[in-house]
Design an enzyme around this catalytic site. Structure first.
Site, PDB file in Angstrom:
ATOM      1  N   ASN A 147     -14.249  -3.539  12.105  1.00 35.92           N
ATOM      2  CA  ASN A 147     -14.198  -3.991  13.501  1.00 35.92           C
ATOM      3  C   ASN A 147     -12.978  -4.882  13.729  1.00 35.92           C
ATOM      4  OD1 ASN A 147     -16.518  -2.726  14.500  1.00 35.92           O
ATOM      5  ND2 ASN A 147     -17.841  -4.310  13.657  1.00 35.92           N
ATOM      6  N   CYS A 168     -19.556   3.907  12.525  1.00 37.33           N
ATOM      7  CA  CYS A 168     -20.497   2.813  12.728  1.00 37.33           C
ATOM      8  C   CYS A 168     -21.896   3.381  12.497  1.00 37.33           C
ATOM      9  CB  CYS A 168     -20.348   2.280  14.159  1.00 37.33           C
ATOM     10  SG  CYS A 168     -21.343   0.837  14.566  1.00 37.33           S
ATOM     11  N   HIS A 169     -22.874   2.520  12.328  1.00 33.68           N
ATOM     12  CA  HIS A 169     -24.247   3.005  12.141  1.00 33.68           C
ATOM     13  C   HIS A 169     -25.149   2.673  13.322  1.00 33.68           C
ATOM     14  CE1 HIS A 169     -23.875  -0.934   9.871  1.00 33.68           C
ATOM     15  NE2 HIS A 169     -24.614  -1.248  10.919  1.00 33.68           N
ATOM     16  N   HIS A 198     -20.182   0.382  20.049  1.00 33.50           N
ATOM     17  CA  HIS A 198     -21.010  -0.778  20.389  1.00 33.50           C
ATOM     18  C   HIS A 198     -21.432  -0.802  21.861  1.00 33.50           C
ATOM     19  CE1 HIS A 198     -19.829  -3.436  16.676  1.00 33.50           C
ATOM     20  NE2 HIS A 198     -20.350  -2.253  16.347  1.00 33.50           N
TER      21      HIS A 198
END
Length: 448
Positions: A147, A168-169, A198
């Site tokens: 990030n 990303c998870h 996000h």
């Protein structure tokens, strides 16, 4: 023999998880894994752990470890990045200087003053890595786990020719949580998620073609569920869709929550009551005003780092595959077994009402042809509008990072929804100046 390079392999837990993911696939065990980190002590621990996994399972995998980045990158097929430029020293500055001016960041690694400056520190290093890759492994795929995801990937897309994807998870992780809320198995649902990292949105969430959103919306009135995902349920109520990112992260990207002490307390309540469910494990997130809560987690972990790592190295290591996308990408590209991931890629028409050239998170088909993003079309207008507030910050941050133009950075932070909700423009300029001065040793692109 294929070669997979880990940059930042001293991040031992993450490196261990990705390594066990990869070696859980039989066809990927005949691989050279090159572990690279600038910290030789941490690197040695990861090397010890990796060798133990290989030896105990009698895998044909070759493990090498080096502090020489060029050696690690030479002839690599895949490069996985997990670095943190400036470490906790710089991270603390991101949080504490912002807090001093009234900007309350719980994590501060994606947007806002913390996300912008983390990007400014990371991009110069990423450009160096990219130049090395263009020379030493020009066909390799760069898998970014660092990030601020969109800012980092956007800079790579704009300034280099390397193939990359941001991973990303949050999409698969939040989808699994939704299934728990409505008592369904993750394997039984089908969903479509798209947006930005996000802040992507579940545009569909179904079982056997049946819309599950009515069941999800009903959980707004269940206090035991609501407290786990306060901001997600508030966005569901007011904007009509569930968002992918954790409730604490999401509270930082909008102006509605973190200027209000009651909202901050409500959002963080679950972490205080059930710290085992937070990123902090049994450490918890609690700080005096919840600003820098994840920094606190990292600091506490760092104090016992050596002891914890020795315990990990000497503990039972199960070859259990995580939900991270990295190993699935490599498996699909190497074996042809197709998979679908949610990747962060350059927007070349995939989402038609977000800026072209920005970084979007969309479903991608992966096979021997590589990563192939899916066409989504227009997002619902209100969701695209929310995404664009964040993209504005990302675009200015990338322009400033690549040109060394400080004015772009002032403007990036001025566009940040949370910062603009609590500070005027002169205050923002003063705060950014203080951050530039404090972090100048990691900002070679700027005249400070």
């Amino acid at each position: 023999m294929r070669k997979i390079t880990f940059i930042g392999a001293g991040s031992i837990v993450f490196a261990k998880n990705l390594l066990t993911d990869i070696l859980s696939v039989p066809e990927l065990r005949d691989t050279k894994v090159s572990l690279m980190d600038i910290d030789p002590e941490r690197l040695a621990m990861t090397e010890k752990l990796a060798n133990r996994i290989v030896e105990e399972n009698d895998f044909p995998t070759v493990i090498e470890a080096t502090t020489d980045r060029r050696e690690a990158l030479k002839d690599a097929d895949y490069v996985i990045s997990m670095i943190q430029v400036g470490g906790l020293e710089a991270y603390e500055m991101d949080i504490e200087i912002s807090r001093k001016y009234g900007v309350n960041q719980a994590v501060g690694d994606t947007l806002g003053p913390g996300g912008v400056f983390r990007g400014l520190r990371t991009i110069p290093v990423y450009l160096e890595i990219a130049r090395d890759m263009e020379e030493l492994c020009p066909e390799a795929l760069f898998l970014n786990y660092v990030n601020p995801m969109a800012i980092n990937c956007w800079a790579l897309n704009k300034a280099t020719d390397i193939k990359n994807v941001g991973l990303c998870h949050s999409v698969q992780g939040t989808a699994a949580e939704i299934c728990e809320y409505i008592d369904l198995s993750y394997e039984d649902v089908n969903y479509l998620s798209a947006g930005i990292n996000h802040m992507a949105w579940y545009l569909k969430f179904e079982k056997d073609g049946k819309d599950l959103y009515p069941q999800i919306k009903a959980k707004y009135d269940d206090p035991d569920v609501y407290k786990h995902d306060v901001t997600k349920f508030e966005f569901l109520k007011h904007f009509g869709y569930f968002v992918t990112e954790s409730t604490i992260h999401m509270s930082e990207y909008v102006p509605y929550f973190r200027k209000n002490k009651d909202w901050i307390s409500t959002i963080h309540k679950m972490q205080r009551e059930q710290p085992e469910n937070s990123y902090g494990g049994d450490i918890g997130w609690t700080t005096e005003d919840e600003s820098g809560a994840y920094l606190h987690v990292c600091q506490v972990r760092n104090e016992s780092y050596l002891e914890d790592m020795e315990e990990l190295i000497n503990s039972e290591i199960k070859m259990k595959r995580s939900n991270e996308y990295g190993s699935h990408i490599i498996e699909a590209m190497e074996t042809g077994r197709e998979t679908v991931i949610h990747g962060n890629i350059q927007n070349d028409g995939q989402i038609t009402n977000l800026p072209q050239g920005s970084v979007v998170e969309v479903p991608c088909l992966v096979n021997k042809n590589g990563i192939q993003p899916t066409y989504v079309g227009d997002l619902p207008t209100q969701l695209a509008a929310l995404n664009r507030t964040n993209i504005n910050v990302q675009e200015l941050a990338v322009e400033g990072a690549l040109t060394g133009d400080k004015e772009k950075i002032y403007q990036a932070v001025m566009m940040d929804p949370l910062t603009a909700a609590v500070l005027d423009m002169d205050q923002i300029r003063e705060m950014v100046d203080e951050m530039f001065e404090a972090e100048k040793k990691w900002l070679p692109n700027f005249d400070i």
